[in-house]
Design an enzyme around this catalytic site. Structure first.
Site, PDB file in Angstrom:
ATOM      1  CE1 TYR A 179      -4.086  -1.917   0.297  1.00  0.00           C
ATOM      2  CE2 TYR A 179      -2.715  -3.327   1.667  1.00  0.00           C
ATOM      3  CZ  TYR A 179      -3.871  -3.115   0.933  1.00  0.00           C
ATOM      4  OH  TYR A 179      -4.797  -4.106   0.834  1.00  0.00           O
TER       5      TYR A 179
ATOM      6  CE1 TYR B  47      -7.334  -6.657   3.295  1.00  0.00           C
ATOM      7  CE2 TYR B  47      -6.534  -8.476   4.627  1.00  0.00           C
ATOM      8  CZ  TYR B  47      -6.392  -7.644   3.548  1.00  0.00           C
ATOM      9  OH  TYR B  47      -5.330  -7.798   2.687  1.00  0.00           O
TER      10      TYR B  47
ATOM     11  CG  ASP C  18     -10.526 -14.801   6.608  1.00  0.00           C
ATOM     12  OD1 ASP C  18      -9.539 -15.327   7.154  1.00  0.00           O
ATOM     13  OD2 ASP C  18     -10.446 -13.874   5.775  1.00  0.00           O
TER      14      ASP C  18
ATOM     15  CE  LYS D 273      -2.366 -11.687   7.968  1.00  0.00           C
ATOM     16  NZ  LYS D 273      -3.685 -11.237   7.555  1.00  0.00           N
TER      17      LYS D 273
HETATM   18  C1  PLP Z   1      -4.216 -11.193   6.184  1.00  0.00           C
HETATM   19  C2  PLP Z   1      -5.577 -11.705   5.987  1.00  0.00           C
HETATM   20  C3  PLP Z   1      -5.958 -12.289   4.764  1.00  0.00           C
HETATM   21  C4  PLP Z   1      -5.036 -12.342   3.571  1.00  0.00           C
HETATM   22  O1  PLP Z   1      -3.899 -13.103   3.793  1.00  0.00           O
HETATM   23  P1  PLP Z   1      -2.608 -12.879   2.852  1.00  0.00           P
HETATM   24  O2  PLP Z   1      -1.666 -13.940   3.306  1.00  0.00           O
HETATM   25  O3  PLP Z   1      -2.127 -11.481   3.142  1.00  0.00           O
HETATM   26  O4  PLP Z   1      -3.047 -13.035   1.456  1.00  0.00           O
HETATM   27  C5  PLP Z   1      -7.242 -12.770   4.663  1.00  0.00           C
HETATM   28  N1  PLP Z   1      -8.102 -12.708   5.685  1.00  0.00           N
HETATM   29  C6  PLP Z   1      -7.761 -12.174   6.876  1.00  0.00           C
HETATM   30  C7  PLP Z   1      -8.764 -12.139   7.986  1.00  0.00           C
HETATM   31  C8  PLP Z   1      -6.496 -11.631   7.067  1.00  0.00           C
HETATM   32  O5  PLP Z   1      -6.175 -11.074   8.232  1.00  0.00           O
END
Ligand code: PLP
Length: 431
Positions: A18, A145, A246, A275
Site C-alpha cells: 500500500y 477484510y 476466515d 498467517k
Molecule cells: C491477512 C488476511 C488475509 C489475507 O492473507 P494474505 O496472506 O495477506 O493473502 C485474509 N483474511 C484475513 C482475515 C487476514 O487477516
C-alpha cells in the site's frame, strides 16, 4: 551492511505494501530478527509489537521451526503435489485435524491467505453448481477484510478496500452492517436484524456467508459479540447456506482460544487459515471443509475441485507448520496469551479516558487503541522506533499483537510507548 545506495534502490524500484512509488513513506532496513526483537541495520533493537502482521506468534527464528526447515531443506524443499504426496503434508494435516473444529475433515493447502479465501469462495460456488443451483452471491458484513485478490477483495469492506476503483471488474456482493455489540458488552438484539433481512431477501442467490469470527482485523480492528456469530450460524442452517469463517488472522491462539469461532462455540462449513500457520516463517495457508461440502463439490460436473497452486503443500512450509503445531500442542500458549491480555487490561484500558483516545479494545493477545485523529504515519513510526519498539499504526488505530513469548518487561515497553504516543499531539493529523 545496508547502504544508502540500497535505500535509494529500494525507494526507486521496490514497491512496499500500500505504498506510492513516487512518494513512499520511509522504510527501516532490518538486519536480523531474534525472539521478540527486530534489529535494524544501524544496530537498534526494537521489541516487536506486530508479530509481523499476526504471524510470528512464538517470536522470530524459533529454533524448532528453524530446525524443521533445515531438516526438510536437506531432503526435499519442494515437489509438485499433483500425483505425488509426502510426509510433511500428511503430518501437518493430521495435526490440523486434531486442532480444527471436528467437522472440518478435508483440507486444501494453498499458498497465502488471500488464496485460501479464493479457494473457499470457489468451493462454495462449486457446491451450489453441483446441486444444480446457480448461486453466485456472498453475504458478509461491513468493515471486513479477507485479502487483496479480486474474490477476497469483493467481500472486503467496500469503503476501506476502495471497491469504487475496481467497480467495472469486481463482483458485487451483499453487505450487512457490522455488529455494534462489543465482545464483552451487552448483546444488542438489533444487531442481527439487517443481516437476517439481507439473508431472507437474497437467500436463493447466496452461496455462502463469509465472516471473520469475533475480530475484524485489517478492516478496523473491531471485536464483536459472540452472539452475533451464533445467530449467523443458526440463520445459515435455517436457510441451508454455507458459512465460511476466515480465521487467517485469529487462528492458532491469538484471541485466547485456538480458533476465534470457539468463543461462540460454532463450527463453520469451511474455514480459512494462514498467517500464524507456519509461526511466521514462510507463507502457507489452507481452506478446510466439512466432508459433506467437499463431497458435494466433487459430485458435480467437474468431478473435482478446480484449483491447484504450483507450490501447493510445499514440503518446506508444511514441515515448518507441523513444527509450529507441535509447539502449540505443548499448550503453553493459553497462559502466555492470558498474561498478555491481563497486561493490556491494566496498561491500555486506562488510556480510554485520554482526550486523544476514542476507544480501547482488547481480546487475548490483541490490544487496540482507537484514536480521535489519524496518526501522522511517518512521525509516529519514527517515534516508536526511537522508543525501541516496532508498532505500525494505520489510520486511527494503534494496535499491538506481540509474539506470545513477550515478557512482562517487554510488554511494559510496548504499552508504555503506546501511552506516550497517545500523549503527543504532534503525532496526529489534526482536522
Ligand atoms: C491477512 C488476511 C488475509 C489475507 O492473507 P494474505 O496472506 O495477506 O493473502 C485474509 N483474511 C484475513 C482475515 C487476514 O487477516
Amino acid at each position: 551492511m545496508f547502504t544508502s545506495a540500497d535505500s535509494d534502490f529500494d525507494r526507486r524500484h521496490i514497491w512496499h505494501p500500500y505504498t506510492s512509488i513516487t512518494a513512499p513513506l520511509p522504510v527501516y532496513p532490518v538486519a536480523r530478527t531474534e525472539g521478540v526483537y527486530i534489529e535494524l541495520s544501524d544496530g537498534r533493537r526494537l521489541i516487536d509489537g506486530m508479530s509481523s502482521w499476526w504471524c510470528a506468534q512464538h517470536g522470530y527464528n524459533h529454533p524448532e521451526l528453524a530446525a524443521a526447515a533445515q531438516r526438510q531443506l536437506e531432503t526435499m524443499p519442494h515437489v509438485m503435489f499433483g500425483g505425488l504426496t509426502h510426509q510433511p503434508a500428511v503430518r501437518l494435516c493430521r495435526s490440523l485435524k486434531t486442532m480444527l473444529p471436528a467437522n472440518l475433515d478435508c483440507i486444501f493447502l494453498a499458498d497465502s491467505g488471500s488464496v485460501a479465501v479464493e479457494v473457499s469462495l470457489k468451493m462454495a460456488l462449486q457446491y451450489w453448481h453441483a446441486r444444480g443451483e446457480a448461486r453466485s452471491k456472498f453475504l458478509t458484513i461491513e468493515r471486513g477484510y479477507h485479502g487483496d485478490t479480486f474474490g477476497a477483495m469483493s467481500v472486503c469492506d467496500p469503503v476501506n478496500s476502495m471497491h469504487s476503483l475496481y467497480r467495472s471488474f469486481l463482483p458485487e456482493h451483499i453487505f450487512a452492517p457490522a455488529p455494534q455489540s462489543r465482545f464483552n458488552g451487552e448483546w444488542l438484539p438489533g444487531d442481527i436484524i439487517a443481516f437476517q433481512t439481507a439473508l431472507a431477501q437474497n437467500h436463493r442467490s447466496i452461496a455462502a456467508v463469509i465472516l471473520e469470527p469475533i475480530v475484524q482485523g485489517a478492516g478496523g480492528m473491531r471485536i464483536y459479540h459472540p452472539e452475533f456469530l451464533r445467530q449467523v450460524r443458526a440463520l445459515c442452517d435455517e436457510y441451508g447456506i454455507l458459512l465460511i469463517l476466515d480465521e487467517i488472522a485469529t487462528g492458532f491462539g491469538r484471541t485466547g482460544k485456538l480458533f476465534a469461532c470457539q468463543h461462540a462455540q460454532v463450527q463453520p462449513d469451511i474455514m480459512c487459515i494462514g498467517k500464524a500457520l507456519t509461526g511466521g516463517m514462510m507463507t502457507l495457508s489452507a481452506a478446510a471443509a466439512a466432508r459433506r461440502v467437499a463431497e458435494t463439490v466433487c459430485s458435480g460436473e467437474a468431478g473435482v475441485f478446480m484449483h491447484g497452486p504450483t507450490f501447493m503443500a510445499n514440503p518446506l512450509a508444511c514441515a515448518v507448520a507441523e513444527a509450529n503445531m507441535q509447539i502449540l500442542q505443548r499448550n503453553q500458549w493459553p497462559q502466555q496469551v492470558a498474561a498478555i491480555e491481563r497486561h493490556f487490561q491494566t496498561a491500555l484500558s486506562s488510556l480510554a479516558g485520554h482526550p486523544n483516545v476514542a476507544d480501547v479494545r482488547i481480546i487475548g493477545a490483541v490490544g487496540v487503541v482507537e484514536t480521535r485523529h489519524p496518526a501522522d504515519m511517518a512521525a509516529m513510526q519514527k517515534f516508536f522506533v526511537e522508543q525501541g519498539v516496532w508498532i505500525r499504526p494505520f489510520g486511527k488505530l494503534i494496535y499491538l499483537m506481540p509474539p506470545f513469548i513477550t515478557a512482562p518487561q517487554q510488554m511494559l515497553k510496548l504499552t508504555g510507548a503506546v501511552a506516550a504516543a497517545v500523549g503527543e499531539n504532534r503525532l496526529f493529523r489534526q482536522p
